[in-house]
Write a protein that holds these residues in place. Structure first.
Motif, short mmCIF file in Angstrom:
data_model
loop_
_atom_site.label_atom_id
_atom_site.label_comp_id
_atom_site.label_asym_id
_atom_site.label_seq_id
_atom_site.Cartn_x
_atom_site.Cartn_y
_atom_site.Cartn_z
N GLY A 81 100.41 72.27 27.53
CA GLY A 81 100.09 71.20 26.58
C GLY A 81 99.09 70.22 27.15
O GLY A 81 98.20 69.73 26.44
N SER A 82 99.20 69.93 28.44
CA SER A 82 98.23 69.05 29.10
C SER A 82 96.84 69.67 29.08
O SER A 82 95.84 68.99 28.84
N ALA A 83 96.78 70.99 29.35
CA ALA A 83 95.48 71.67 29.32
C ALA A 83 94.85 71.59 27.94
O ALA A 83 93.64 71.34 27.81
N ILE A 84 95.66 71.76 26.91
CA ILE A 84 95.14 71.67 25.54
C ILE A 84 94.58 70.28 25.26
O ILE A 84 93.50 70.14 24.66
N LEU A 85 95.28 69.25 25.70
CA LEU A 85 94.79 67.89 25.48
C LEU A 85 93.46 67.66 26.19
O LEU A 85 92.56 67.01 25.64
N ILE A 86 93.32 68.19 27.39
CA ILE A 86 92.05 68.06 28.10
C ILE A 86 90.95 68.82 27.36
O ILE A 86 89.80 68.37 27.28
N GLY A 87 91.32 69.96 26.77
CA GLY A 87 90.37 70.68 25.93
C GLY A 87 89.95 69.88 24.71
O GLY A 87 88.77 69.81 24.36
N LEU A 88 90.93 69.24 24.06
CA LEU A 88 90.61 68.41 22.90
C LEU A 88 89.74 67.22 23.28
O LEU A 88 88.98 66.71 22.46
N ALA A 89 89.86 66.78 24.53
CA ALA A 89 89.04 65.66 25.01
C ALA A 89 87.62 66.08 25.34
O ALA A 89 86.81 65.24 25.74
N GLY A 90 87.32 67.37 25.20
CA GLY A 90 85.95 67.84 25.44
C GLY A 90 85.82 68.92 26.49
O GLY A 90 84.72 69.42 26.73
N GLY A 91 86.94 69.29 27.15
CA GLY A 91 86.87 70.33 28.16
C GLY A 91 86.67 71.72 27.57
O GLY A 91 87.22 72.04 26.52
N GLN A 92 85.86 72.52 28.21
CA GLN A 92 85.67 73.91 27.81
C GLN A 92 86.78 74.76 28.41
O GLN A 92 86.96 74.78 29.63
N MET A 93 87.52 75.48 27.58
CA MET A 93 88.62 76.30 28.05
C MET A 93 88.17 77.76 28.13
O MET A 93 87.77 78.36 27.14
N TRP A 94 88.25 78.30 29.35
CA TRP A 94 87.84 79.68 29.61
C TRP A 94 89.07 80.54 29.87
O TRP A 94 89.91 80.20 30.70
N MET A 95 89.19 81.64 29.16
CA MET A 95 90.33 82.52 29.27
C MET A 95 90.21 83.43 30.50
O MET A 95 89.13 83.54 31.11
N HIS A 96 91.30 84.11 30.84
CA HIS A 96 91.33 84.95 32.04
C HIS A 96 90.39 86.15 31.94
O HIS A 96 90.03 86.74 32.96
N ASP A 97 89.97 86.51 30.71
CA ASP A 97 89.02 87.62 30.55
C ASP A 97 87.56 87.16 30.62
O ASP A 97 86.64 87.95 30.37
N GLY A 98 87.35 85.88 30.95
CA GLY A 98 86.00 85.36 31.10
C GLY A 98 85.36 84.86 29.83
O GLY A 98 84.19 84.47 29.84
N LYS A 99 86.11 84.83 28.72
CA LYS A 99 85.56 84.37 27.45
C LYS A 99 85.97 82.92 27.19
O LYS A 99 87.09 82.52 27.48
N LYS A 100 85.04 82.16 26.62
CA LYS A 100 85.31 80.76 26.29
C LYS A 100 86.01 80.69 24.94
O LYS A 100 85.64 81.37 23.99
#
Length: 228
Positions: A102-121
């Protein structure tokens, strides 16, 4: 003051706990961790409501895989945004609190780019309405691609347990080193990944023995950071 509503998106219905005290003047979005049940943080949610906040806490199915899928992550992001749009008032300041994924999602909502384990954004729209956030044991593996946190401007308080074997304290060190003065980082001796949950998952024994004074101080520090 505490009620549960049911919302719906294109994949089905989901429950949202809403704490709405009389005269609430601000809003807090709560993003639960992998277990999916925000009620395990009930004293924290009640404390935020007592501070005059409408607290919005969507429920999710438990994530069973160690590697969260893009579908699961996108669904949580979408439903958090839907719940916020449904319950937040336009004139109120919006804050956020999250645990683990949930913390990671909030950082994503704040503008962070979330990259998955397969290398895709993972593509989704940021939500710059959130003015401040508190993140417990943030899962930062999504943000290790260079520049992934460049657009984050939201002040945050980040908590890590030095005995956390799930999201290692080094992940909070990475967050602090990358965002610098935006992050008020707290490293807690003797705390593990689940120490920040009021109700522990089944078969989990916390490494913090005196939990009541720990949570009293934790709630005080969270309140001071968000609202002072």
């Amino acid at each position: 003051m505490n009620k549960q509503i049911v919302l719906k998106d294109d994949t089905g219905e989901f429950t949202v706990s809403i704490f709405q005290p009389p005269g609430a003047s601000r809003t807090v979005l709560f993003a639960v961790g992998g277990g999916g049940n925000p009620c395990r943080h009930m004293p924290l949610l009640n404390m935020l409501a007592e501070q005059g906040c409408t607290v919005i806490a969507p429920h999710f199915e438990r994530i069973t895989s160690r590697l969260v899928s893009a579908t699961e992550l996108a669904m949580r992001i979408r439903r958090l945004r839907l719940a916020l749009d449904f319950a937040a008032r336009a004139e109120q300041a919006i804050y956020a609190v999250g645990h683990s994924i949930g913390s990671a999602i909030l950082i994503g909502l704040a503008g962070g780019q979330m990259w998955m384990h397969d290398g895709k954004k993972l593509d989704f729209e940021a939500d710059k309405r959130i003015e401040r956030m508190v993140v417990f044991t943030p899962a930062m593996d999504f943000f290790t691609v260079p520049g992934a946190l460049d657009e984050v401007r939201t002040p945050m308080q980040a908590w890590a347990g030095l005995l956390d074997s799930i999201t290692l304290p080094s992940q909070t060190v990475f967050l602090k080193n990358t965002l610098g003065s935006l992050v008020d980082a707290r490293f807690i001796e003797g705390a593990g990944h689940f120490s920040f949950m009021n109700e522990l998952p089944p078969n989990v024994v916390d490494t913090i023995e005196k939990r009541e004074p720990f949570f009293a101080q934790l709630n005080l520090e969270v309140s001071k950071f968000l609202f002072s």
